[in-house]
Design an enzyme around this catalytic site. Structure first.
Site, PDB file in Angstrom:
ATOM      1  N   ARG A 200      -9.540   0.969  15.811  1.00  0.00           N
ATOM      2  CA  ARG A 200      -9.428   1.756  14.579  1.00  0.00           C
ATOM      3  C   ARG A 200     -10.524   1.324  13.620  1.00  0.00           C
ATOM      4  O   ARG A 200     -11.406   2.101  13.279  1.00  0.00           O
ATOM      5  CB  ARG A 200      -8.029   1.566  13.967  1.00  0.00           C
ATOM      6  CG  ARG A 200      -7.740   2.462  12.785  1.00  0.00           C
ATOM      7  CD  ARG A 200      -6.297   2.362  12.343  1.00  0.00           C
ATOM      8  NE  ARG A 200      -5.910   1.017  11.911  1.00  0.00           N
ATOM      9  CZ  ARG A 200      -4.697   0.704  11.468  1.00  0.00           C
ATOM     10  NH1 ARG A 200      -3.748   1.630  11.436  1.00  0.00           N
ATOM     11  NH2 ARG A 200      -4.421  -0.531  11.082  1.00  0.00           N
TER      12      ARG A 200
ATOM     13  N   LYS B  80       0.841  -1.196   0.000  1.00  0.00           N
ATOM     14  CA  LYS B  80       0.000   0.000   0.000  1.00  0.00           C
ATOM     15  C   LYS B  80       0.880   1.251   0.000  1.00  0.00           C
ATOM     16  O   LYS B  80       2.083   1.182   0.239  1.00  0.00           O
ATOM     17  CB  LYS B  80      -0.923   0.000   1.213  1.00  0.00           C
ATOM     18  CG  LYS B  80      -0.197  -0.004   2.559  1.00  0.00           C
ATOM     19  CD  LYS B  80      -1.176  -0.075   3.709  1.00  0.00           C
ATOM     20  CE  LYS B  80      -0.444  -0.056   5.054  1.00  0.00           C
ATOM     21  NZ  LYS B  80      -1.371  -0.096   6.194  1.00  0.00           N
TER      22      LYS B  80
ATOM     23  N   TYR C 214      15.250  31.497   2.622  1.00  0.00           N
ATOM     24  CA  TYR C 214      14.118  32.327   3.019  1.00  0.00           C
ATOM     25  C   TYR C 214      14.241  32.775   4.472  1.00  0.00           C
ATOM     26  O   TYR C 214      14.695  32.042   5.346  1.00  0.00           O
ATOM     27  CB  TYR C 214      12.816  31.547   2.854  1.00  0.00           C
ATOM     28  CG  TYR C 214      12.356  31.404   1.425  1.00  0.00           C
ATOM     29  CD1 TYR C 214      12.014  32.509   0.652  1.00  0.00           C
ATOM     30  CD2 TYR C 214      12.269  30.136   0.839  1.00  0.00           C
ATOM     31  CE1 TYR C 214      11.588  32.357  -0.655  1.00  0.00           C
ATOM     32  CE2 TYR C 214      11.847  29.976  -0.470  1.00  0.00           C
ATOM     33  CZ  TYR C 214      11.510  31.110  -1.209  1.00  0.00           C
ATOM     34  OH  TYR C 214      11.084  30.961  -2.510  1.00  0.00           O
TER      35      TYR C 214
ATOM     36  N   MET D  67      10.933  24.748  -1.431  1.00  0.00           N
ATOM     37  CA  MET D  67      10.030  23.809  -2.095  1.00  0.00           C
ATOM     38  C   MET D  67      10.801  22.827  -2.957  1.00  0.00           C
ATOM     39  O   MET D  67      10.529  21.620  -2.945  1.00  0.00           O
ATOM     40  CB  MET D  67       9.004  24.551  -2.948  1.00  0.00           C
ATOM     41  CG  MET D  67       8.054  23.589  -3.679  1.00  0.00           C
ATOM     42  SD  MET D  67       6.816  24.423  -4.683  1.00  0.00           S
ATOM     43  CE  MET D  67       5.722  25.065  -3.420  1.00  0.00           C
TER      44      MET D  67
END
Length: 809
Positions: free
Chosen positions: A576, A478, A704, A753
């Protein structure tokens, strides 16, 4: 390779069943999955802690294999094939290799060490091939099984052998020495690899030098400790000790002065890193001992090249998969590459781009007869051959397209003709097939996540070793294989014949089905809206609620299916998902009234299997599960698969393994304790490069918000990877680091980023140099600890815009 089976039977002192009177061995195999198995194959049914080759004999018989070396004959097969019966099939494989090795008397160079064995072997092959017909072990075939398989590559036309020997524990080198029988030894380097198998480095050294016990000479870097344990003549080299056999002086970064006997000469080498220089000097010392002229050494060493010893699976253009093996072309490695192609194929259509084949030792006509045969057995749809010789000998095959040179292919071939296929690119280095790889590879930026498929196999086998042979195993793929890749890992797991795959959502399972995965797939978080699609793609849902159960039965009725497999999830304390104890009778009542579904398994999830301080709670969960499961099974008169263990459960509570276990994060090299992690291998390495280097002065800032202020002159490198790729901003501002040329480079300022900046003031590096974002150092576990999260989150956070490359040594 051909030899008489009757001599082998006598050599092994074995019993037989059947007739071997007219059988000539053309191929030795231990892999039932290889398409190269045929009626000329002698198959050794090896038994390990996690597999038994005897289980696959029946299927091999249907494929035409008739001759087997076994420890026992499986039921009902005695009359269907010929069997050589021995006490231990692995030992029989080794003994057969010894017998075969003794048929040849030419010199063999045996290579060992902690690192550099394969590089030195490949470079020696390049340097010596103009003067010798060389046979060498393919790739990294240096183990107790790999060495025997390598030996079977020898034929009567060879006159020099290069074989590497790797060990991980005491007692192994004696066996390899008897198989290889080297007359010349090469010791590359003594490091920490496989230290865990020995009580001390000295014990490991004593084991390694056993390879040289019958050698006439050994080549090594001058080292008193190692030399004291080698009895024969030694050819030593050194940068510092002038009394070494070969004394080397550095003139320039990539220029060496070599002093040997009364001769001195200068070589230019195409490398500047320390490890490559040392491996290169080891090769030079070996060539000097063999009497290769100084002029030839100078010319050939200048043309050495980086060796890519791994088969790599890459994403290609037009939905293709590329198998990149573009730096070698010999018959033995071709067979290995074809097996990898079959293992990793995404599409049924298979293409190979193949150059002239060198260093086979076989007459040309015989070589290409064997190449033709192996290509046909592997059902290659399209064969593109490049080179005058191969074009001539394969021209009569219907599916062959021939080109005289790589440049001819690049000029004439339309890339749009490659669509939805798996392409093996395999060529000798002189053909520059890396240009073809560049043409056909999907373009991505220079950040890649490399996935070691061998490490995945190792980790799978480690957890299997904790299980009974009858216990099934489901592997979780998964979340895009925990960030490592979905289809490629699923294909490997299918190759290893795991019993189930687990995904989180139906769309993940659908993608695997579209990619050709046929294993049973369980969907752990199915949405009611996806039930119809799941039935269409043969996906099996986890059912954890009464409403979900009723809805799935309704959809099954609409789709006109019967006995559709479902998996009941019980809540035993995780809280859960899952049926609670008071709902069990309602579940039973619903299931008694329908034949539309059948319970394939009942399972639960342990909340604290990773923390043994909660052992009592875990035992209570297991007790609740047993009681609830017993109630369901008795009431419905069924015997479904039962499972409760996850990765850490397998490690800490193997006594609870029941019928099946679910392996997750451990497959990807991350356990939940230091002890567990010692048993696992690193799977993923995130790499990038240096885009730019600048020197900043005191008072300037980086990034930054001016989060990092320069206090003294600092050399800063920019790396093209950032939080959009999955790098946590909290890993910045001097908390985290990357590895450049085996040194830490601290991250300065905020992670951007698409970029981050690091301090390389004290690191010798250049723009374009490789950067390790995570791997061995820093590890995913270390990063997770610093940023206060778990390794799962780091792995699954790596963006899919980062290219994945899958490789196998």
């Amino acid at each position: 390779m051909t030899f008489s089976i009757q001599n082998i039977i006598q050599h092994l002192n074995a019993k037989t069943s059947g007739s071997f009177s007219d059988f000539i061995v053309e191929n030795v195999s231990i892999d039932s999955r290889s398409l190269q198995n045929s009626n000329g194959t002698l198959f050794f049914a090896l038994k390990g802690s996690n597999h038994d080759g005897h289980d696959y004999i029946e299927s091999l018989i249907t494929k035409g294999v008739r001759s087997f070396v076994v420890e026992y004959i499986p039921n009902n097969l005695e009359e269907k094939a010929n069997f050589i019966i021995v006490e231990n099939t692995k030992k029989a494989l080794q003994e057969t290799a010894k017998y075969y090795r003794n048929l040849f008397q030419f010199p063999i160079i045996g290579i060992t060490g902690s690192n550099g064995k394969t590089i030195v072997k490949e470079w020696l092959n390049f340097l010596l091939s103009p003067d010798f017909s060389v046979v060498r072990s393919p790739k990294s075939y240096n183990s107790q099984v790999g060495v025997p398989l390598s030996i079977f590559g020898i034929n009567e036309h060879h006159n020099l052998g290069l074989f590497e020997a790797g060990i991980s524990q005491n007692g192994e080198m004696d066996i390899l020495e008897e198989i290889i029988q080297p007359s010349i030894g090469v010791f590359t380097y003594l490091g920490s690899a496989h230290d865990e198998g020995f009580s001390s480095p000295s014990e490991k050294l004593l084991e390694k030098v056993k390879l040289f016990k019958n050698c006439k000479v050994v080549v090594l870097e001058q080292n008193d400790e190692i030399e004291n344990h080698i009895a024969c003549k030694k050819i030593t080299w050194s940068f510092t000790n002038k009394i070494a056999t070969v004394f080397v002086e550095k003139l320039l970064e990539n220029q060496l002065k070599v002093n040997y006997n009364s001769d001195s000469f200068v070589v230019t080498i195409p490398f500047s890193d320390e490890i490559s220089i040392k491996n290169c000097v080891t090769c030079i010392a070996t060539l000097l001992h063999l009497g290769i002229s100084l002029e030839k050494i100078q010319e050939r060493v200048a043309n050495l090249y980086p060796v890519e010893i791994r088969l790599q699976a890459k994403k290609g253009i037009n939905n293709c998969v590329l198998i990149d093996d573009s730096y070698s072309s010999d018959y033995q490695s071709l067979k290995i590459a074809l097996d990898f192609l079959e293992q990793q194929k995404l599409h049924q259509k298979k293409t190979i781009i193949l150059s002239d084949i060198f260093q086979s030792g076989l007459p040309t006509e015989r070589l290409y007869e064997k190449v033709t045969s192996v290509l046909q057995r592997n059902n290659i749809d399209r064969i593109i051959v490049i080179g005058e010789t191969i074009s001539k000998y394969l021209s009569e095959l219907n599916n062959v397209i021939g080109f005289q040179s790589t440049s001819d292919f690049l000029k004439q071939f339309n890339t749009q003709s490659f669509q939805n296929e798996t392409i093996l690119i395999k060529g000798a280095r002189s053909f520059n097939f890396d240009e073809i790889v560049v043409l056909l590879e999907e373009k991505n930026h220079e950040t890649v996540l490399e996935i070691n498929l061998d490490a995945i196999s190792h980790n799978l086998n480690f957890y299997k070793s904790k299980l009974k042979p009858t216990t099934n195993i489901m592997v979780m793929v998964k979340a895009f294989g925990y960030g490592n890749g979905g289809f490629e890992i699923a294909k490997l797991l299918e190759h290893h014949k795991v019993d189930y795959l687990g995904v989180a959502f139906a769309d993940e399972g659908i993608e695997l089905r579209k990619a050709g995965i046929t294993l049973p797939i369980m969907v752990l978080n199915p949405e009611n809206s996806s039930f119809s699609a799941m039935i269409a793609y043969d996906l099996e849902p986890e059912i954890y609620s009464l409403s979900g159960l009723q809805e799935f039965i309704k959809v099954a009725q609409q789709k006109n299916v019967n006995s559709y497999p479902i998996h009941l999830k019980l809540d035993t304390g995780m809280h859960r998902l899952g049926f609670e104890n008071h709902q069990i009778q309602d579940v039973i009542s619903i299931l008694k009234e329908t034949n539309l579904v059948t319970i394939k398994s009942i399972f639960s999830h342990l909340a604290t299997s990773d923390d043994t301080s909660f052992r009592e709670f875990t035992l209570e969960q297991f007790s609740r599960f047993e009681k609830a499961t017993s109630t369901i099974c008795k009431s419905l008169k069924i015997s479904p698969i039962q499972h409760i263990l996850n990765t850490s459960g397998i490690f800490n509570y193997s006594e609870m393994q029941l019928d099946m276990v679910r392996l997750g994060i451990g497959l990807y090299g991350i356990g939940n304790s230091e002890e567990e992690n010692k048993k696992l291998q690193q799977v993923g390495t995130l790499k990038s490069i240096i885009s730019q280097i600048r020197t900043l002065k005191k008072g300037e800032s980086v990034g930054y918000s001016r989060k990092f202020m320069i206090s003294k002159e600092t050399k800063v490198a920019t790396i093209p990877i950032g939080y959009a790729d999955g790098i946590r901003r909290s890993w910045g501002n001097e908390k985290g680091y990357v590895f450049i040329n085996n040194q830490k480079a601290t991250i300065l300022g905020n992670v951007c980023m698409d970029m981050l900046m690091v301090d390389v003031t004290n690191i010798e590096c250049y723009e374009g140099d490789e950067v390790i974002i995570f791997g061995e150092h820093p590890s995913v576990i270390e990063i997770a600890n610093v940023v206060n999260t778990i390794p799962y989150e780091i792995l699954t956070g790596i963006s899919q815009r980062v290219k994945r490359i899958f490789f196998k040594n």
